[in-house]
Scaffold this motif. Structure first.
Motif, PDB file in Angstrom:
ATOM      1  N   PHE A   1       0.825  -1.205   0.000  1.00  0.00           N
ATOM      2  CA  PHE A   1       0.000   0.000   0.000  1.00  0.00           C
ATOM      3  C   PHE A   1       0.863   1.261   0.000  1.00  0.00           C
ATOM      4  CE2 PHE A   1      -3.197  -3.025   1.262  1.00  0.00           C
ATOM      5  CZ  PHE A   1      -4.378  -2.504   0.767  1.00  0.00           C
ATOM      6  N   ALA A   2       2.070   1.148   0.527  1.00  0.00           N
ATOM      7  CA  ALA A   2       2.964   2.306   0.566  1.00  0.00           C
ATOM      8  C   ALA A   2       3.351   2.766  -0.834  1.00  0.00           C
ATOM      9  CB  ALA A   2       4.220   1.965   1.370  1.00  0.00           C
ATOM     10  N   TYR A   3       3.230   1.878  -1.823  1.00  0.00           N
ATOM     11  CA  TYR A   3       3.602   2.221  -3.193  1.00  0.00           C
ATOM     12  C   TYR A   3       2.416   2.727  -4.010  1.00  0.00           C
ATOM     13  CZ  TYR A   3       7.642  -0.499  -1.769  1.00  0.00           C
ATOM     14  OH  TYR A   3       8.731  -0.979  -1.080  1.00  0.00           O
ATOM     15  N   LEU A   4       1.230   2.738  -3.410  1.00  0.00           N
ATOM     16  CA  LEU A   4       0.042   3.257  -4.085  1.00  0.00           C
ATOM     17  C   LEU A   4      -0.120   4.734  -3.733  1.00  0.00           C
ATOM     18  CD1 LEU A   4      -2.483   0.365  -3.367  1.00  0.00           C
ATOM     19  CD2 LEU A   4      -1.306   0.798  -5.512  1.00  0.00           C
ATOM     20  N   GLU A   5      -0.388   5.548  -4.727  1.00  0.00           N
ATOM     21  CA  GLU A   5      -0.574   6.973  -4.488  1.00  0.00           C
ATOM     22  C   GLU A   5      -1.808   7.453  -5.226  1.00  0.00           C
ATOM     23  OE1 GLU A   5       1.771  11.258  -4.995  1.00  0.00           O
ATOM     24  OE2 GLU A   5       2.724   9.386  -5.613  1.00  0.00           O
ATOM     25  N   GLY A   6      -2.784   7.947  -4.469  1.00  0.00           N
ATOM     26  CA  GLY A   6      -3.981   8.503  -5.066  1.00  0.00           C
ATOM     27  C   GLY A   6      -4.045  10.004  -4.874  1.00  0.00           C
ATOM     28  N   HIS A   7      -4.795  10.649  -5.737  1.00  0.00           N
ATOM     29  CA  HIS A   7      -5.000  12.093  -5.632  1.00  0.00           C
ATOM     30  C   HIS A   7      -6.506  12.353  -5.650  1.00  0.00           C
ATOM     31  CE1 HIS A   7      -0.844  11.723  -7.160  1.00  0.00           C
ATOM     32  NE2 HIS A   7      -0.618  12.812  -6.426  1.00  0.00           N
ATOM     33  N   GLY A   8      -7.159  11.862  -4.582  1.00  0.00           N
ATOM     34  CA  GLY A   8      -8.607  11.901  -4.563  1.00  0.00           C
ATOM     35  C   GLY A   8      -9.213  10.920  -5.552  1.00  0.00           C
ATOM     36  N   THR A   9      -8.442   9.909  -5.915  1.00  0.00           N
ATOM     37  CA  THR A   9      -8.847   8.932  -6.933  1.00  0.00           C
ATOM     38  C   THR A   9      -9.930   8.000  -6.395  1.00  0.00           C
ATOM     39  OG1 THR A   9      -6.533   8.948  -7.666  1.00  0.00           O
ATOM     40  CG2 THR A   9      -7.963   7.204  -8.536  1.00  0.00           C
ATOM     41  N   PRO A  10     -11.040   7.822  -7.121  1.00  0.00           N
ATOM     42  CA  PRO A  10     -12.037   6.837  -6.691  1.00  0.00           C
ATOM     43  C   PRO A  10     -11.431   5.432  -6.681  1.00  0.00           C
ATOM     44  CG  PRO A  10     -12.948   8.287  -8.379  1.00  0.00           C
ATOM     45  CD  PRO A  10     -11.472   8.548  -8.337  1.00  0.00           C
ATOM     46  N   ALA A  11     -11.784   4.654  -5.674  1.00  0.00           N
ATOM     47  CA  ALA A  11     -11.256   3.293  -5.553  1.00  0.00           C
ATOM     48  C   ALA A  11     -12.383   2.314  -5.281  1.00  0.00           C
ATOM     49  CB  ALA A  11     -10.205   3.219  -4.440  1.00  0.00           C
ATOM     50  N   VAL A  12     -12.322   1.187  -5.958  1.00  0.00           N
ATOM     51  CA  VAL A  12     -13.265   0.089  -5.764  1.00  0.00           C
ATOM     52  C   VAL A  12     -12.475  -1.099  -5.238  1.00  0.00           C
ATOM     53  CG1 VAL A  12     -14.875  -1.490  -6.889  1.00  0.00           C
ATOM     54  CG2 VAL A  12     -14.752   0.904  -7.634  1.00  0.00           C
ATOM     55  N   ILE A  13     -12.916  -1.670  -4.129  1.00  0.00           N
ATOM     56  CA  ILE A  13     -12.211  -2.779  -3.486  1.00  0.00           C
ATOM     57  C   ILE A  13     -12.891  -4.098  -3.839  1.00  0.00           C
ATOM     58  CG2 ILE A  13     -11.619  -3.826  -1.256  1.00  0.00           C
ATOM     59  CD1 ILE A  13     -11.573  -0.934  -0.139  1.00  0.00           C
ATOM     60  N   VAL A  14     -12.090  -5.093  -4.156  1.00  0.00           N
ATOM     61  CA  VAL A  14     -12.577  -6.456  -4.385  1.00  0.00           C
ATOM     62  C   VAL A  14     -11.848  -7.381  -3.420  1.00  0.00           C
ATOM     63  CG1 VAL A  14     -12.647  -8.400  -5.986  1.00  0.00           C
ATOM     64  CG2 VAL A  14     -13.165  -6.094  -6.809  1.00  0.00           C
ATOM     65  N   GLY A  15     -12.587  -7.977  -2.495  1.00  0.00           N
ATOM     66  CA  GLY A  15     -12.013  -8.965  -1.590  1.00  0.00           C
ATOM     67  C   GLY A  15     -12.605 -10.324  -1.908  1.00  0.00           C
ATOM     68  N   LEU A  16     -11.759 -11.334  -2.019  1.00  0.00           N
ATOM     69  CA  LEU A  16     -12.235 -12.672  -2.353  1.00  0.00           C
ATOM     70  C   LEU A  16     -11.942 -13.607  -1.189  1.00  0.00           C
ATOM     71  CD1 LEU A  16     -12.594 -14.259  -5.624  1.00  0.00           C
ATOM     72  CD2 LEU A  16     -11.120 -15.581  -4.093  1.00  0.00           C
ATOM     73  N   TYR A  17     -12.993 -14.240  -0.646  1.00  0.00           N
ATOM     74  CA  TYR A  17     -12.798 -15.083   0.539  1.00  0.00           C
ATOM     75  C   TYR A  17     -13.346 -16.484   0.299  1.00  0.00           C
ATOM     76  CZ  TYR A  17     -17.773 -14.470   1.817  1.00  0.00           C
ATOM     77  OH  TYR A  17     -19.149 -14.472   1.826  1.00  0.00           O
ATOM     78  N   GLY A  18     -12.939 -17.421   1.142  1.00  0.00           N
ATOM     79  CA  GLY A  18     -13.208 -18.824   0.918  1.00  0.00           C
ATOM     80  C   GLY A  18     -14.484 -19.359   1.532  1.00  0.00           C
ATOM     81  N   ASN A  19     -15.596 -18.613   1.421  1.00  0.00           N
ATOM     82  CA  ASN A  19     -16.928 -19.063   1.831  1.00  0.00           C
ATOM     83  C   ASN A  19     -17.101 -19.207   3.340  1.00  0.00           C
ATOM     84  OD1 ASN A  19     -19.488 -19.748   0.404  1.00  0.00           O
ATOM     85  ND2 ASN A  19     -19.341 -21.637   1.571  1.00  0.00           N
ATOM     86  N   ARG A  20     -16.157 -18.641   4.127  1.00  0.00           N
ATOM     87  CA  ARG A  20     -16.372 -18.581   5.577  1.00  0.00           C
ATOM     88  C   ARG A  20     -16.916 -17.199   5.908  1.00  0.00           C
ATOM     89  NH1 ARG A  20     -14.352 -16.403   9.899  1.00  0.00           N
ATOM     90  NH2 ARG A  20     -12.575 -15.487   8.806  1.00  0.00           N
ATOM     91  N   HIS A  21     -16.044 -16.174   5.935  1.00  0.00           N
ATOM     92  CA  HIS A  21     -16.459 -14.794   6.107  1.00  0.00           C
ATOM     93  C   HIS A  21     -15.278 -13.898   5.794  1.00  0.00           C
ATOM     94  CE1 HIS A  21     -18.471 -11.209   7.643  1.00  0.00           C
ATOM     95  NE2 HIS A  21     -19.573 -11.927   7.706  1.00  0.00           N
ATOM     96  N   PHE A  22     -15.572 -12.681   5.338  1.00  0.00           N
ATOM     97  CA  PHE A  22     -14.497 -11.738   5.034  1.00  0.00           C
ATOM     98  C   PHE A  22     -14.145 -10.875   6.242  1.00  0.00           C
ATOM     99  CE2 PHE A  22     -18.557 -10.005   3.686  1.00  0.00           C
ATOM    100  CZ  PHE A  22     -18.575  -8.739   4.257  1.00  0.00           C
ATOM    101  N   ASP A  23     -14.919 -10.963   7.326  1.00  0.00           N
ATOM    102  CA  ASP A  23     -14.624 -10.281   8.585  1.00  0.00           C
ATOM    103  C   ASP A  23     -14.293  -8.797   8.372  1.00  0.00           C
ATOM    104  OD1 ASP A  23     -14.969 -12.523  10.456  1.00  0.00           O
ATOM    105  OD2 ASP A  23     -13.262 -13.380   9.408  1.00  0.00           O
ATOM    106  N   ASP A  24     -13.067  -8.371   8.700  1.00  0.00           N
ATOM    107  CA  ASP A  24     -12.709  -6.954   8.669  1.00  0.00           C
ATOM    108  C   ASP A  24     -11.831  -6.579   7.475  1.00  0.00           C
ATOM    109  OD1 ASP A  24     -14.014  -6.847  11.163  1.00  0.00           O
ATOM    110  OD2 ASP A  24     -12.156  -7.342  12.208  1.00  0.00           O
ATOM    111  N   ALA A  25     -11.662  -7.503   6.530  1.00  0.00           N
ATOM    112  CA  ALA A  25     -10.690  -7.296   5.459  1.00  0.00           C
ATOM    113  C   ALA A  25     -11.043  -6.127   4.547  1.00  0.00           C
ATOM    114  CB  ALA A  25     -10.543  -8.571   4.642  1.00  0.00           C
ATOM    115  N   LEU A  26     -12.302  -6.005   4.170  1.00  0.00           N
ATOM    116  CA  LEU A  26     -12.683  -4.910   3.272  1.00  0.00           C
ATOM    117  C   LEU A  26     -12.520  -3.562   3.958  1.00  0.00           C
ATOM    118  CD1 LEU A  26     -15.910  -6.240   1.489  1.00  0.00           C
ATOM    119  CD2 LEU A  26     -13.537  -6.446   0.770  1.00  0.00           C
TER     120      LEU A  26
END
Length: 260
Positions: free
Chosen positions: A77-102
């Motif tokens: 994440f330290a190498y990502l740089e946004g300038h008010g850039t919209p971001a869409v997150i995709v988390g893929l989990y193994g059918n248990r739960h994604f908990d706090d990842a997103l």
């Protein structure tokens, strides 16, 4: 300049990649945007920076491990740089739960100058057992990803001032307990072809002797799934206990959840 949809993902077994690419492709059409892809999976491929302009859109994807963002990915994440850039997150989990990842990913992206406008939790085959999340993502999941991307692209085409969604999760995040030092086992069927060496996201499989694996394994099973001789597998007391739990409690199909 036309906007760019930047598809950035970590995907040891290619399932996260499949969803991110569908979302990014569908999202780009309403924006008449080009797509640029950055694969964070292998050490030699990871860039030193990914800078996004305000007119760009970031689609960031990762597999969920123990309800959190993968530990090795947090430094990226330290190498990502946004300038008010919209971001869409995709988390893929193994059918248990994604908990706090997103939620964790949203916080990390916000710290890097991105405006998180949407997040999706998708399901993939569990990294430890093919009986959980079998065959996921499937056609229905792909269709959801495509609709998700199309609708977000249409929203962003109307206005870049999309309010931040309420993403399921908790702060403080789910505690990460020290994992057992479990490494893949290699059978005599191994031919030293080097496929597992090339696909390990940590680069910890010995090039000269693939049976030798250093500490720090993610248990992503990239080496197991890629082996042409089925010469690698996981077996240990903690792993077997976890698999038994998953196969007894997590077989019922879960559907993608979208936050926007």
């Amino acid at each position: 300049m036309p906007s760019i949809v930047r598809a950035v993902y970590f995907s040891p077994t290619h399932t996260t990649k499949a969803i991110v690419r569908e979302v990014a492709s569908a999202l780009s059409a309403p924006l008449s945007a080009t797509i640029e892809t950055t694969d964070l999976t292998l050490p030699r491929q990871r860039p030193t920076d990914v800078s996004c302009d305000a007119d760009d859109v970031l689609v960031f994807g990762f597999p969920v491990y123990a309800g959190r963002v993968p530990v090795l990915l947090r430094d990226e994440f330290a190498y990502l740089e946004g300038h008010g850039t919209p971001a869409v997150i995709v988390g893929l989990y193994g059918n248990r739960h994604f908990d706090d990842a997103l939620l964790e990913a949203a916080d990390l992206l916000s710290e890097r100058g991105f405006n998180v406008v949407a997040a999706g939790a998708f399901i993939g085959e569990h990294s430890l057992t093919a009986r959980v999340g079998t065959g996921r993502p499937d056609r229905a999941d792909i269709a959801v990803a495509q609709r998700f991307g199309t609708q977000m692209g249409a929203r962003l085409a109307q206005s870049r001032s999309v309010p931040a969604p309420t993403i399921e999760g908790n702060r403080p995040y789910r505690e990460l307990k020290p994992g057992a030092d479990v490494r893949p086992i290699t059978t005599d069927a191994c031919t030293n072809c080097g496929v597992c060496v090339a696909c390990c996201p940590l680069g910890i499989i010995d090039e000269d002797d693939p049976a030798l694996v250093d500490a720090g394994c993610l248990h992503c099973r990239a080496c197991v799934k890629s082996c042409p001789e089925d010469a690698k597998y996981f077996s240990s007391e903690p792993t077997d206990r976890l698999i038994a739990m998953l196969e007894s409690k997590c077989l019922e199909r879960k559907e993608p959840q979208l936050f926007w």
